[in-house]
Every structure is written in structure tokens, then in C-alpha cells.
Enzyme design. Structure first.
Site, PDB file in Angstrom:
ATOM      1  N   LYS A 114      -1.820  -8.346   6.057  1.00  0.00           N
ATOM      2  CA  LYS A 114      -2.959  -7.631   6.643  1.00  0.00           C
ATOM      3  C   LYS A 114      -3.015  -7.799   8.149  1.00  0.00           C
ATOM      4  O   LYS A 114      -3.314  -6.843   8.874  1.00  0.00           O
ATOM      5  CB  LYS A 114      -4.256  -8.078   5.994  1.00  0.00           C
ATOM      6  CG  LYS A 114      -4.380  -7.508   4.600  1.00  0.00           C
ATOM      7  CD  LYS A 114      -5.677  -7.879   3.921  1.00  0.00           C
ATOM      8  CE  LYS A 114      -5.656  -7.407   2.475  1.00  0.00           C
ATOM      9  NZ  LYS A 114      -6.305  -8.351   1.571  1.00  0.00           N
ATOM     10  N   LYS A 219       4.012   0.268  -7.624  1.00  0.00           N
ATOM     11  CA  LYS A 219       2.909   0.249  -8.584  1.00  0.00           C
ATOM     12  C   LYS A 219       1.812   1.229  -8.204  1.00  0.00           C
ATOM     13  O   LYS A 219       1.773   1.742  -7.084  1.00  0.00           O
ATOM     14  CB  LYS A 219       2.349  -1.168  -8.706  1.00  0.00           C
ATOM     15  CG  LYS A 219       1.692  -1.710  -7.455  1.00  0.00           C
ATOM     16  CD  LYS A 219       1.045  -3.061  -7.799  1.00  0.00           C
ATOM     17  CE  LYS A 219       0.118  -3.487  -6.681  1.00  0.00           C
ATOM     18  NZ  LYS A 219      -0.649  -4.679  -7.014  1.00  0.00           N
ATOM     19  N   LYS A 222      -3.949   3.041  -4.338  1.00  0.00           N
ATOM     20  CA  LYS A 222      -4.906   4.096  -4.013  1.00  0.00           C
ATOM     21  C   LYS A 222      -4.324   5.227  -3.162  1.00  0.00           C
ATOM     22  O   LYS A 222      -5.042   6.110  -2.732  1.00  0.00           O
ATOM     23  CB  LYS A 222      -6.129   3.483  -3.327  1.00  0.00           C
ATOM     24  CG  LYS A 222      -7.033   2.819  -4.349  1.00  0.00           C
ATOM     25  CD  LYS A 222      -8.110   1.968  -3.763  1.00  0.00           C
ATOM     26  CE  LYS A 222      -8.800   1.202  -4.894  1.00  0.00           C
ATOM     27  NZ  LYS A 222      -9.544   0.054  -4.452  1.00  0.00           N
TER      28      LYS A 222
END
Ligand code: TRP
Length: 355
Positions: A114, A219, A222
């Protein structure tokens, strides 16, 4: 009756839940609620690390709460609560941070990923040094916030404050669980107490389910074109599945299956009856498969899972009174245990009252 083991898990309040969340988390939550003492929560404090829009954050909490309930998490069996409704968590977060090293937090994979994104650093080999330099350097005052760094502390507190021993989470959360165990051991040994049990991950069977996306690799997440939301309508789901990435089709018998096509088979294995999966596997093996047919079938079977959830969701989502009742009840139960643990923690640390 034996005391049931304590299970705890949470989902961060960002966006709606998709099929990956359903098979990776929600369906396990439902399966476990009868046999264990389960606490399931919505992590709204964790969502703050990315400074979401305040109105949107509240909507997200509400959506996920309604999705929990629509998917079958039962407030009579499990404790369902919103993280921020348990202020003891925030208080213990401050206390536990005194026993957490900045270095171990900075080495956490989720933090590095991040931080790198936030700072615009590529994943080159020397990026660790670059992260450190930029974070300590004078120009990055707010680009990487302290809440992001201490994300694992907060997650450890979620777990430890309830003394949970089983934490059903995906593979990406393993490292956070490892840290939680380390913090528990460290606290116990520093104060010579036996306060926290060490939690472990929990999976049915022996491996974590990986739910693939529709865009050919990786996978379900969003991102656009990759994911099916539980509350997508029928038309949207059919369209998304029909547009899923495939390949040219097999040209010789028993040819190895490419990743995009294998992903569709995996989704089928999750949602379709075994004979249907076998039928299409056989059709692949003898080259008679038509991906269009497979997709139609897959969409049908996904809809059987999601449509009932969507229907219940719409009803529940509109019932503010019910949502208030569920969260109030959950918060009461969660706070009772949290308060008891917090009192023990403060006693151990020497935070004591004169009155
Ligand atoms: N970090 C988890 C995630 O992003 C969410 C989470 C927060 C959690 N606190 C937790 C999961 C405690 C399990 C237990 O998926």
C-alpha cells in the site's frame, strides 16, 4: 455443555461484496455459526486508513451488514457488530501499540504494497529502501498515514480483545495473523500473564479457496470486468459471464487447460453440480466444448446462488429499524467481552484507578 471455541472474523467496509467474498468468507461464516461461538464484524475503522468519503463509508457499512444477513449470517446465532461500536477496541489499540515495533510493521507485506502504491514506487528490488527513504524524508508528511502502518495492531486487537482462537480469513491475511500471535506471546511474556490465546486461521478442508476472476488471471477482486457482486442483477451477471475471457478452444484431445478457461471451470466447481462440471471437462477433453454453452450454464448456476441473496438483501437493506436492532444487540455482546479483556490488559500494564 462444553464451552465453544471463539471464532472471529471481519470484512473491511469498502464497496459491495462479491462471489470471492462469498466463498472465501461469508459461506464459512454461515457454516461455522452453529458449532462455534462466532463474532462477525464490519471493520469500519480499518476502512479509514484510506480516508474514504464519510457518507460513503456509512453506506458501505450498511451494505455489508445487509449482505452478511442476506447471505445467512444469523444474528440469533452469531454476534454481528460494527467495529466502531466497540470503543474498547480503540482504547486497547493504543495500549497494544506500546508493544509493537515500527520495523515489524514496516516489513509487513500489506503495508509495503500500500505504501508503494501511495508513493508511486514500482516493485523493483530496491523498493524497500526507497519506501523508507520517502517515508522518513520530509516530503511525505501525509502520503502514508500512521493508521496504515498500525493496521496490523488494530487487527490484532480485534482478535485478542475477544480472545478468539479461530479466525477464518484468506491467504492474504496470514501474515497479519502471524503478527497477532507474536503480539499475544510478547504481551503475555512481558507481563508474566496468560491473557491471550494464540489464534489460528481456519479453513474447511485443508486449503484456502481461491475464487478466480473473469478477466483471465488472478483472483476475483473489485476491478472492472473481473468480479460478480452478490447484489448484481440478473442481466448484469449474464453479461459479465458471457464476456469472461477464454481462449481459442482446444485443438487436440486432452490438451492442457489455459488459465482463463481453468478459472471458469473453478467457478463452475464452486457453483454447479458435479455432473455438470464433469460434462464440460469431458467436452473440453474431446474438443467438443463450446465456451458459449459453458458460460450460459455457469451464469445460470451463479444466479442460483446470488439471486436469493440479492432478494433478501433488498428487503433487509431497506429496513433501518432491523439493522439498528441487529447492530445494537451485537455491540452489546461484543462490548461485554471486550470490556472484560480491556480491564485485564490495563491491570496487567499498571493503568489503575484511585477511585
Ligand atoms: N484485514 C482484514 C481484511 O482486510 C479485515 C479484518 C480486520 C479482520 N480485522 C480483522 C479479519 C480481524 C479477521 C479478524 O480482510
Amino acid at each position: 455443555m462444553d464451552k465453544k471455541e471463539i471464532v472471529l472474523s471481519g470484512i473491511r467496509a469498502t464497496g459491495n461484496l462479491h462471489l470471492g467474498n462469498y466463498y472465501g468468507a461469508l459461506s464459512k461464516f454461515v457454516k461455522m455459526q452453529q458449532d462455534y461461538d462466532c463474532l462477525y464484524f464490519i471493520a469500519d475503522l480499518h476502512a479509514l486508513t484510506t480516508n474514504p468519503d464519510p457518507a460513503q463509508l456509512h453506506e458501505n457499512v450498511k451494505n455489508i451488514l445487509a449482505e452478511y444477513l442476506a447471505a445467512g449470517v444469523d444474528p440469533e446465532q452469531a454476534t454481528i457488530f460494527v467495529q466502531s461500536d466497540v470503543p474498547e477496541v480503540s482504547e486497547m489499540y493504543l495500549l497494544l501499540n506500546m508493544h509493537v515495533g515500527i520495523g515489524e510493521l514496516m516489513r509487513t507485506t500489506s503495508f509495503k504494497d500500500k505504501a508503494r502504491k501511495q508513493l508511486g514506487i514500482s516493485t523493483a528490488a530496491d523498493s524497500d529502501e526507497e519506501i523508507e527513504k520517502q517515508i522518513i524524508g520530509t516530503n511525505s508528511n501525509k502520503r502514508v498515514n500512521a493508521g496504515l502502518l498500525t493496521y496490523p495492531t488494530l487487527m490484532a486487537v480485534d482478535i485478542l480483545i475477544q480472545k478468539a482462537t479461530k479466525v477464518p480469513v484468506g491467504k492474504d491475511q496470514e501474515q497479519h495473523l502471524e503478527l497477532t500471535r507474536r503480539f499475544a506471546r510478547r504481551f503475555n511474556s512481558f507481563y508474566g500473564v496468560d491473557l491471550f490465546p494464540e489464534p489460528e486461521n481456519f479453513n474447511f478442508g485443508d486449503h484456502a479457496v481461491k475464487v478466480p476472476g473473469l478477466d483471465g488471471s488472478g483472483k476475483m477482486g473489485k476491478s472492472e470486468g473481473n468480479c460478480i457482486y452478490l447484489v448484481d442483477d440478473e442481466k448484469t451477471i449474464r453479461k459479465k459471464v458471457m464476456k469472461a475471457v477464454t481462449d481459442q478452444g482446444p485443438t487436440e484431445p486432452n490438451q492442457p487447460v489455459s488459465e482463463p478457461v481453468e478459472n471458469l471451470f473453478t467457478l463452475m466447481e464452486l457453483t454447479s453440480a458435479p455432473e455438470i462440471v464433469t460434462h464440460y471437462r469431458d467436452a473440453y477433453a474431446d474438443c467438443s466444448i463450446r465456451y458459449g454453452d459453458l458460460k450460459k450454464q455457469l451464469a445460470e448456476d451463479i444466479l442460483k446462488v446470488t439471486l436469493p441473496i440479492r432478494e433478501r438483501y433488498q428487503e433487509i437493506r431497506a429496513d433501518d429499524e432491523y439493522l439498528a436492532r441487529v447492530t445494537r444487540m451485537g455491540a452489546e455482546k461484543a462490548r461485554e467481552r471486550a470490556a472484560a479483556t480491556l480491564a485485564e490488559v490495563k491491570q496487567a500494564m499498571g493503568i489503575r484507578k484511585f477511585y
